[in-house]
Design a protein around this motif. Structure first.
Motif, PDB file in Angstrom:
ATOM      1  N   SER A 153      54.399  36.465  24.456  1.00 49.26           N
ATOM      2  CA  SER A 153      55.750  36.356  25.002  1.00 49.26           C
ATOM      3  C   SER A 153      56.765  36.356  23.871  1.00 49.26           C
ATOM      4  N   VAL A 154      57.980  36.755  24.222  1.00 50.40           N
ATOM      5  CA  VAL A 154      59.127  36.661  23.323  1.00 50.40           C
ATOM      6  C   VAL A 154      60.186  35.867  24.070  1.00 50.40           C
ATOM      7  N   GLY A 155      60.684  34.791  23.458  1.00 49.48           N
ATOM      8  CA  GLY A 155      61.667  33.945  24.123  1.00 49.48           C
ATOM      9  C   GLY A 155      62.974  33.892  23.362  1.00 49.48           C
ATOM     10  N   LEU A 156      64.086  33.934  24.114  1.00 47.09           N
ATOM     11  CA  LEU A 156      65.414  33.817  23.518  1.00 47.09           C
ATOM     12  C   LEU A 156      66.176  32.713  24.229  1.00 47.09           C
ATOM     13  N   PRO A 157      66.702  31.735  23.500  1.00 48.35           N
ATOM     14  CA  PRO A 157      67.492  30.692  24.146  1.00 48.35           C
ATOM     15  C   PRO A 157      68.811  31.247  24.641  1.00 48.35           C
ATOM     16  N   ALA A 158      69.403  30.566  25.597  1.00 45.47           N
ATOM     17  CA  ALA A 158      70.637  31.059  26.213  1.00 45.47           C
ATOM     18  C   ALA A 158      71.764  31.216  25.201  1.00 45.47           C
ATOM     19  N   SER A 159      71.733  30.423  24.142  1.00 48.42           N
ATOM     20  CA  SER A 159      72.815  30.491  23.151  1.00 48.42           C
ATOM     21  C   SER A 159      72.773  31.775  22.347  1.00 48.42           C
ATOM     22  N   GLY A 160      71.638  32.465  22.359  1.00 47.86           N
ATOM     23  CA  GLY A 160      71.511  33.690  21.588  1.00 47.86           C
ATOM     24  C   GLY A 160      71.444  33.471  20.099  1.00 47.86           C
ATOM     25  N   GLN A 161      71.186  32.255  19.682  1.00 47.30           N
ATOM     26  CA  GLN A 161      71.195  31.931  18.260  1.00 47.30           C
ATOM     27  C   GLN A 161      69.803  31.910  17.628  1.00 47.30           C
ATOM     28  N   GLY A 162      68.821  32.432  18.306  1.00 44.23           N
ATOM     29  CA  GLY A 162      67.473  32.448  17.750  1.00 44.23           C
ATOM     30  C   GLY A 162      66.475  32.812  18.827  1.00 44.23           C
ATOM     31  N   GLY A 163      65.216  32.520  18.585  1.00 46.61           N
ATOM     32  CA  GLY A 163      64.195  32.834  19.564  1.00 46.61           C
ATOM     33  C   GLY A 163      62.822  32.437  19.064  1.00 46.61           C
ATOM     34  N   SER A 164      61.800  32.875  19.801  1.00 49.23           N
ATOM     35  CA  SER A 164      60.434  32.547  19.411  1.00 49.23           C
ATOM     36  C   SER A 164      59.487  33.619  19.915  1.00 49.23           C
ATOM     37  N   ILE A 165      58.326  33.707  19.286  1.00 54.90           N
ATOM     38  CA  ILE A 165      57.242  34.552  19.782  1.00 54.90           C
ATOM     39  C   ILE A 165      55.989  33.703  19.892  1.00 54.90           C
ATOM     40  N   VAL A 166      55.193  33.997  20.896  1.00 53.95           N
ATOM     41  CA  VAL A 166      53.929  33.316  21.140  1.00 53.95           C
ATOM     42  C   VAL A 166      52.857  34.371  21.344  1.00 53.95           C
ATOM     43  N   VAL A 167      51.754  34.276  20.623  1.00 54.28           N
ATOM     44  CA  VAL A 167      50.602  35.152  20.836  1.00 54.28           C
ATOM     45  C   VAL A 167      49.341  34.297  20.816  1.00 54.28           C
ATOM     46  N   LEU A 168      48.548  34.394  21.883  1.00 60.12           N
ATOM     47  CA  LEU A 168      47.296  33.666  21.998  1.00 60.12           C
ATOM     48  C   LEU A 168      46.154  34.654  22.227  1.00 60.12           C
ATOM     49  N   ASP A 169      45.014  34.343  21.652  1.00 59.04           N
ATOM     50  CA  ASP A 169      43.792  35.107  21.905  1.00 59.04           C
ATOM     51  C   ASP A 169      42.788  34.148  22.534  1.00 59.04           C
ATOM     52  N   GLY A 170      42.586  34.278  23.844  1.00 62.80           N
ATOM     53  CA  GLY A 170      41.655  33.406  24.534  1.00 62.80           C
ATOM     54  C   GLY A 170      40.229  33.645  24.080  1.00 62.80           C
ATOM     55  N   VAL A 171      39.483  32.566  23.906  1.00 62.79           N
ATOM     56  CA  VAL A 171      38.097  32.646  23.438  1.00 62.79           C
ATOM     57  C   VAL A 171      37.184  32.839  24.644  1.00 62.79           C
ATOM     58  N   THR A 172      36.471  33.949  24.674  1.00 63.90           N
ATOM     59  CA  THR A 172      35.554  34.238  25.781  1.00 63.90           C
ATOM     60  C   THR A 172      34.356  33.294  25.714  1.00 63.90           C
ATOM     61  N   PRO A 173      34.106  32.533  26.774  1.00 62.72           N
ATOM     62  CA  PRO A 173      32.977  31.598  26.746  1.00 62.72           C
ATOM     63  C   PRO A 173      31.667  32.320  27.030  1.00 62.72           C
ATOM     64  N   PRO A 174      30.529  31.722  26.671  1.00 66.53           N
ATOM     65  CA  PRO A 174      29.239  32.309  27.053  1.00 66.53           C
ATOM     66  C   PRO A 174      29.079  32.262  28.566  1.00 66.53           C
ATOM     67  N   ALA A 175      28.120  33.008  29.066  1.00 67.63           N
ATOM     68  CA  ALA A 175      27.920  33.090  30.516  1.00 67.63           C
ATOM     69  C   ALA A 175      27.455  31.769  31.111  1.00 67.63           C
ATOM     70  N   THR A 176      26.894  30.908  30.280  1.00 66.45           N
ATOM     71  CA  THR A 176      26.424  29.620  30.767  1.00 66.45           C
ATOM     72  C   THR A 176      27.597  28.690  31.058  1.00 66.45           C
ATOM     73  N   ASP A 177      27.314  27.516  31.609  1.00 77.42           N
ATOM     74  CA  ASP A 177      28.357  26.553  31.987  1.00 77.42           C
ATOM     75  C   ASP A 177      29.214  26.162  30.788  1.00 77.42           C
ATOM     76  N   HIS A 178      30.545  26.108  31.012  1.00 75.90           N
ATOM     77  CA  HIS A 178      31.445  25.669  29.943  1.00 75.90           C
ATOM     78  C   HIS A 178      32.319  24.504  30.399  1.00 75.90           C
ATOM     79  N   GLY A 179      31.925  23.883  31.480  1.00 76.92           N
ATOM     80  CA  GLY A 179      32.552  22.624  31.874  1.00 76.92           C
ATOM     81  C   GLY A 179      33.906  22.714  32.531  1.00 76.92           C
ATOM     82  N   CYS A 180      34.363  23.927  32.846  1.00 77.58           N
ATOM     83  CA  CYS A 180      35.717  24.068  33.397  1.00 77.58           C
ATOM     84  C   CYS A 180      35.705  24.946  34.631  1.00 77.58           C
ATOM     85  N   LEU A 181      36.514  24.588  35.597  1.00 77.97           N
ATOM     86  CA  LEU A 181      36.642  25.369  36.822  1.00 77.97           C
ATOM     87  C   LEU A 181      37.549  26.578  36.644  1.00 77.97           C
ATOM     88  N   HIS A 182      38.285  26.604  35.529  1.00 81.82           N
ATOM     89  CA  HIS A 182      39.340  27.600  35.356  1.00 81.82           C
ATOM     90  C   HIS A 182      38.935  28.704  34.379  1.00 81.82           C
TER      91      HIS A 182
END
Length: 261
Positions: free
Chosen positions: A21-50
């Motif tokens: 994502s690229v974010g800009l505050p309403a003031s227009g005085q700056g911004g931010s970038i976010v980049v995530l690389d999700g880690v693919t879990p093994p096919a076995t159980d990883h303890g999460c429903l999501h």
């Protein structure tokens, strides 16, 4: 400010586990970038429903919001709060202590008229270009320093290296991991562009040795991020032809965010 953002899944039949994502505050005085690389879990159980995309969307959304709305927080504090917020969203239903609970690498950058702040955790990369054209790669190289032979087993990696001293760290459910990130601040006049890439795109340098980080940046600047990813895909297919049974997946999710401040 001008930006380019592209994310291409490694397998069209599977959801893209990256987030950008690229974010800009309403003031227009700056911004931010976010980049995530999700880690693919093994096919076995990883303890999460999501799923991993659920996690990266939650974490990425929190990082984008906090980085532009809470400029009183450092990026380390932004990451810690975003991890806590995401963990709270599934703490009562999932085993967040599991070593393969959903997690991701992180690149986070934020700028104002005065400065540019950055944070990198694990093996995604941030390239910083100066007005003179010098390109500096901001890297968290801990994963690259781990002997490859020790990464062949999921069980061994999770028990001794993943989010462990002497190993490498990712953003999962523990907010204290934010203290492990590579961080820094630069004067705003010293930065012309920021380019964040997941390792599906950095393969051009790190796996296929097609050039330096400066060469990769030049390719994006002249021909665009999509051209870079297309080149990586061509290289991956050629490598698969030479090695019909590769030890790693042929294609990976590839994401690039390129921002001219």
């Amino acid at each position: 400010m001008r930006s380019e953002l592209i994310s291409v899944p490694g397998d069209p039949a599977r959801p893209d586990e990256d987030y950008a994502s690229v974010g800009l505050p309403a003031s227009g005085q700056g911004g931010s970038i976010v980049v995530l690389d999700g880690v693919t879990p093994p096919a076995t159980d990883h303890g999460c429903l999501h799923s991993v995309p659920w996690f990266t969307a939650r974490l990425g959304g929190a990082l984008g919001e906090l980085s532009v709305s809470r400029r009183d927080l450092t990026l380390t504090e932004v990451l810690a709060q975003a991890i806590t917020r995401t963990a709270d969203a599934h703490r009562t239903t999932c085993d967040l202590s599991h070593p393969r609970t959903p997690q991701a690498t992180v690149v986070l950058a934020r700028w104002s008229p005065e400065c540019v702040e950055y944070l990198v955790l694990s093996d995604s990369v941030l390239l910083v270009e100066s007005p003179a054209g010098t390109v500096t790669a901001v890297l968290d190289d801990r994963l690259s320093l781990v002997p490859r032979a020790t990464l062949t087993s999921h069980t061994a990696t999770d028990a001794t290296l993943r989010n462990k001293e002497g190993g490498f760290f990712t953003a999962a459910a523990d907010p204290s991991v934010a203290l492990r990130a590579v961080t820094g601040t630069l004067p705003r006049p010293e930065v012309r562009t920021l380019t964040a890439l997941t390792d599906g795109a950095t393969r051009w340098v790190e796996k296929f040795a097609q050039g330096t980080w400066t060469d990769l940046f030049t390719l994006i600047h002249k021909k665009g991020a999509e051209h870079l990813i297309n080149q990586v895909r061509t290289l991956e297919l050629a490598a698969k032809t030479k090695t019909p049974h590769p030890t790693s997946k042929t294609h990976d999710d590839a994401t690039v965010v390129h921002v001219h401040l």
